[in-house]
Scaffold this motif. Structure first.
Motif, short mmCIF file in Angstrom:
data_model
loop_
_atom_site.label_atom_id
_atom_site.label_comp_id
_atom_site.label_asym_id
_atom_site.label_seq_id
_atom_site.Cartn_x
_atom_site.Cartn_y
_atom_site.Cartn_z
N SER A 134 0.93 -1.22 0.16
CA SER A 134 0.34 -0.18 0.04
C SER A 134 0.88 1.23 0.27
O SER A 134 0.19 2.36 -0.49
CB SER A 134 -0.96 -0.06 1.17
OG SER A 134 -1.78 -1.03 1.07
N VAL A 135 2.12 0.94 1.06
CA VAL A 135 2.83 2.81 0.89
C VAL A 135 3.27 2.39 -0.52
O VAL A 135 3.65 3.64 -1.14
CB VAL A 135 3.95 2.17 1.93
CG1 VAL A 135 4.76 3.28 1.76
CG2 VAL A 135 3.34 2.04 3.35
N VAL A 140 3.58 5.52 -5.71
CA VAL A 140 3.12 5.96 -7.08
C VAL A 140 2.65 6.95 -7.54
O VAL A 140 2.11 8.15 -8.67
CB VAL A 140 3.32 5.00 -8.48
CG1 VAL A 140 3.22 4.46 -9.40
CG2 VAL A 140 4.29 3.50 -7.73
N GLU A 141 1.07 6.76 -6.60
CA GLU A 141 0.25 7.68 -7.23
C GLU A 141 0.27 9.61 -7.04
O GLU A 141 -0.18 10.07 -7.74
CB GLU A 141 -1.16 7.14 -6.20
CG GLU A 141 -1.58 5.72 -6.64
CD GLU A 141 -2.87 5.64 -5.81
OE1 GLU A 141 -2.90 5.86 -4.57
OE2 GLU A 141 -3.57 5.09 -6.25
N LEU A 142 0.42 9.50 -5.89
CA LEU A 142 1.51 11.32 -5.49
C LEU A 142 2.19 11.67 -6.70
O LEU A 142 2.07 12.87 -6.77
CB LEU A 142 2.28 11.03 -3.95
CG LEU A 142 3.04 12.01 -3.98
CD1 LEU A 142 1.88 13.20 -3.29
CD2 LEU A 142 3.47 12.15 -2.34
N LYS A 143 3.63 10.61 -6.81
CA LYS A 143 4.14 11.11 -7.66
C LYS A 143 3.32 11.42 -8.90
O LYS A 143 3.30 12.33 -10.38
CB LYS A 143 4.77 10.31 -8.45
CG LYS A 143 6.28 9.85 -6.89
CD LYS A 143 6.57 11.51 -6.33
CE LYS A 143 7.86 11.76 -7.39
NZ LYS A 143 8.39 13.31 -7.01
N GLY A 147 2.78 15.00 -10.95
CA GLY A 147 3.10 15.49 -12.36
C GLY A 147 5.10 15.77 -12.10
O GLY A 147 4.94 15.48 -13.42
N ASN A 148 5.07 15.04 -11.24
CA ASN A 148 7.03 14.83 -11.79
C ASN A 148 7.77 13.30 -10.98
O ASN A 148 8.59 13.19 -10.69
CB ASN A 148 7.52 15.56 -10.16
CG ASN A 148 7.01 15.47 -8.81
OD1 ASN A 148 6.74 14.50 -8.60
ND2 ASN A 148 7.53 16.38 -8.44
N GLN A 149 6.74 12.54 -11.48
CA GLN A 149 6.84 10.93 -11.70
C GLN A 149 8.14 10.81 -12.75
O GLN A 149 8.15 10.93 -13.83
CB GLN A 149 5.69 9.99 -12.12
CG GLN A 149 5.96 8.87 -12.23
CD GLN A 149 5.12 7.54 -12.89
OE1 GLN A 149 3.71 8.66 -12.52
NE2 GLN A 149 5.36 6.88 -13.21
N HIS A 150 8.65 10.12 -12.56
CA HIS A 150 9.74 9.32 -13.49
C HIS A 150 9.68 8.57 -14.56
O HIS A 150 8.65 7.80 -13.70
CB HIS A 150 11.53 8.54 -11.96
CG HIS A 150 12.55 8.29 -13.42
ND1 HIS A 150 13.00 7.08 -13.60
CD2 HIS A 150 13.75 9.20 -12.97
CE1 HIS A 150 13.60 7.44 -14.03
NE2 HIS A 150 14.83 8.72 -13.90
N PRO A 151 10.27 8.44 -14.96
CA PRO A 151 9.81 7.50 -16.01
C PRO A 151 9.59 6.16 -15.71
O PRO A 151 9.12 5.51 -16.34
CB PRO A 151 10.43 7.69 -17.08
CG PRO A 151 11.44 9.37 -17.63
CD PRO A 151 11.66 9.13 -15.69
N LEU A 152 10.82 5.31 -14.71
CA LEU A 152 11.03 4.14 -14.60
C LEU A 152 9.99 4.40 -12.91
O LEU A 152 10.28 2.86 -12.45
CB LEU A 152 12.23 3.77 -13.99
CG LEU A 152 12.74 3.59 -15.30
CD1 LEU A 152 14.40 3.12 -14.80
CD2 LEU A 152 12.56 3.48 -16.85
N THR A 153 9.76 5.07 -12.56
CA THR A 153 9.04 5.04 -11.09
C THR A 153 8.13 3.98 -10.53
O THR A 153 8.40 2.50 -9.48
CB THR A 153 8.22 5.81 -10.79
OG1 THR A 153 8.73 7.69 -10.60
CG2 THR A 153 7.97 6.00 -9.50
N PHE A 250 9.71 10.73 0.42
CA PHE A 250 8.43 10.32 0.77
C PHE A 250 8.36 10.07 2.62
O PHE A 250 7.68 9.73 2.88
CB PHE A 250 8.19 9.49 0.05
CG PHE A 250 7.06 8.88 -0.25
CD1 PHE A 250 5.25 9.70 0.11
CD2 PHE A 250 6.87 7.67 0.47
CE1 PHE A 250 4.03 9.25 0.16
CE2 PHE A 250 5.10 7.06 0.30
CZ PHE A 250 3.69 7.78 0.62
N LEU A 251 9.17 8.33 2.72
CA LEU A 251 8.87 7.97 3.78
C LEU A 251 8.80 9.20 4.85
O LEU A 251 8.56 8.95 6.30
CB LEU A 251 9.70 6.94 4.12
CG LEU A 251 9.65 5.49 3.47
CD1 LEU A 251 10.57 4.63 3.05
CD2 LEU A 251 7.83 5.13 3.04
N GLY A 252 9.97 10.29 4.93
CA GLY A 252 10.66 10.81 5.69
C GLY A 252 9.76 12.39 5.75
O GLY A 252 9.93 12.89 6.50
#
Length: 284
Positions: A134-135, A140-143, A147-153, A250-252
């Protein structure tokens, strides 16, 4: 901002020589770290290095208690490799480790988790309210939303989930957690019905559906060590490092207290908790 290498030493019984690889290259994240409202600024202070060192020393002591005699001799022999190599110049040096950016808050989390289990006689309550599956999905949903998702996320998150399932039992557990791990998996496997985590509705099918951010963080800080023992190519390290540090932020970040449940039970109570959980499953 200083960059900190973290070689966290958990119990190591078997280190696989391969891990899932990120193969593509390039992306919007290359060369820059995106600003994200839900990711906190990473500030790593030199004085905090002692926190991670304390974990490493504590886990190393636990490992020494279980290691067979003769380990020192093997290390000495390993140190002599290459002395008589006729072509030392042809040896390929290992890829450099990842430079992880671990915030002070995450270091405190690591130390607190270690102390709760090795000194506090406690175990993480299972199943986690925020399991790894879930984390990572939430990350992934946040990125995507920002709109700043890396192509390999997406591929990275799936690879990390698979790697977590594969290494949890052999590399990510303290000695005190092994019995709980075995009993919990046996409880699930003893019943063919679909098990659910009633806290979030996740259907439990793998380790990533049971364990949470506490154990995911342990995997992330071990990635540099795993990279050195893998066949990851040097040109792939940039993408892996970029996304790994993004996950750490993200975790911190602002969601840290939510993502880390910090839900522990006394080691004398975990069997009763699992029995109660199994009973609830049979009624549902």
């Amino acid at each position: 901002m200083s960059r900190t290498r973290t070689d966290d030493q958990s119990e190591v019984e078997e280190v696989p020589t391969k891990r899932s690889k990120v193969k593509e290259s390039g992306g919007p994240d290359d060369g820059a770290v995106e600003e994200d409202p839900e990711e906190s600024e990473v500030i790593v202070e030199d004085d905090d290095a002692g926190d991670v060192e304390e974990i490493s020393e504590g886990v190393a002591n636990a490992e020494e208690e279980e290691e067979e005699e003769g380990g020192d001799q093997k290390n000495d022999e390993a140190g002599e490799v290459g002395v008589d190599d006729p072509n030392p110049s042809e040896q390929t040096p290992p890829p450099p480790p990842l430079a992880l950016e671990i915030s002070s808050k995450l270091k405190i989390q690591l130390v607190g988790d270690w102390k709760s289990i090795t000194e506090g006689d406690k175990l993480v309550n299972l199943p986690s309210r925020n399991p790894v599956s879930s984390v990572l999905k939430r990350y992934v949903e946040l990125k995507k939303r920002r709109g700043n998702q890396h192509p390999l996320t997406v591929q990275y998150a799936d690879d990390l989930r698979v790697l977590f399932n594969r290494l949890l039992g052999s590399m990510l557990l303290y000695r005190q957690e092994r019995a709980q791990y075995t009993v919990f998996l046996e409880t699930i496997q003893s019943n063919t019905q679909a098990h659910k985590n009633h806290e979030n509705g996740v259907t439990i099918t793998e380790e990533a559906d049971i364990y949470g951010s506490e154990h995911l963080l342990r995997l992330l800080v071990k990635l540099p060590e795993l990279i050195l023992q893998s066949d990851v190519q040097p040109q792939e390290l940039g993408d892996i490092e970029t996304i790994t540090n993004s996950v750490l932020r993200f975790l911190g970040g602002k969601l840290r207290e939510e993502l880390f449940c910090n839900d522990y039970v006394l080691s004398s109570e975990w069997k009763e908790n699992i029995r109660d959980w199994a009973a609830d499953q049979s009624k549902s």
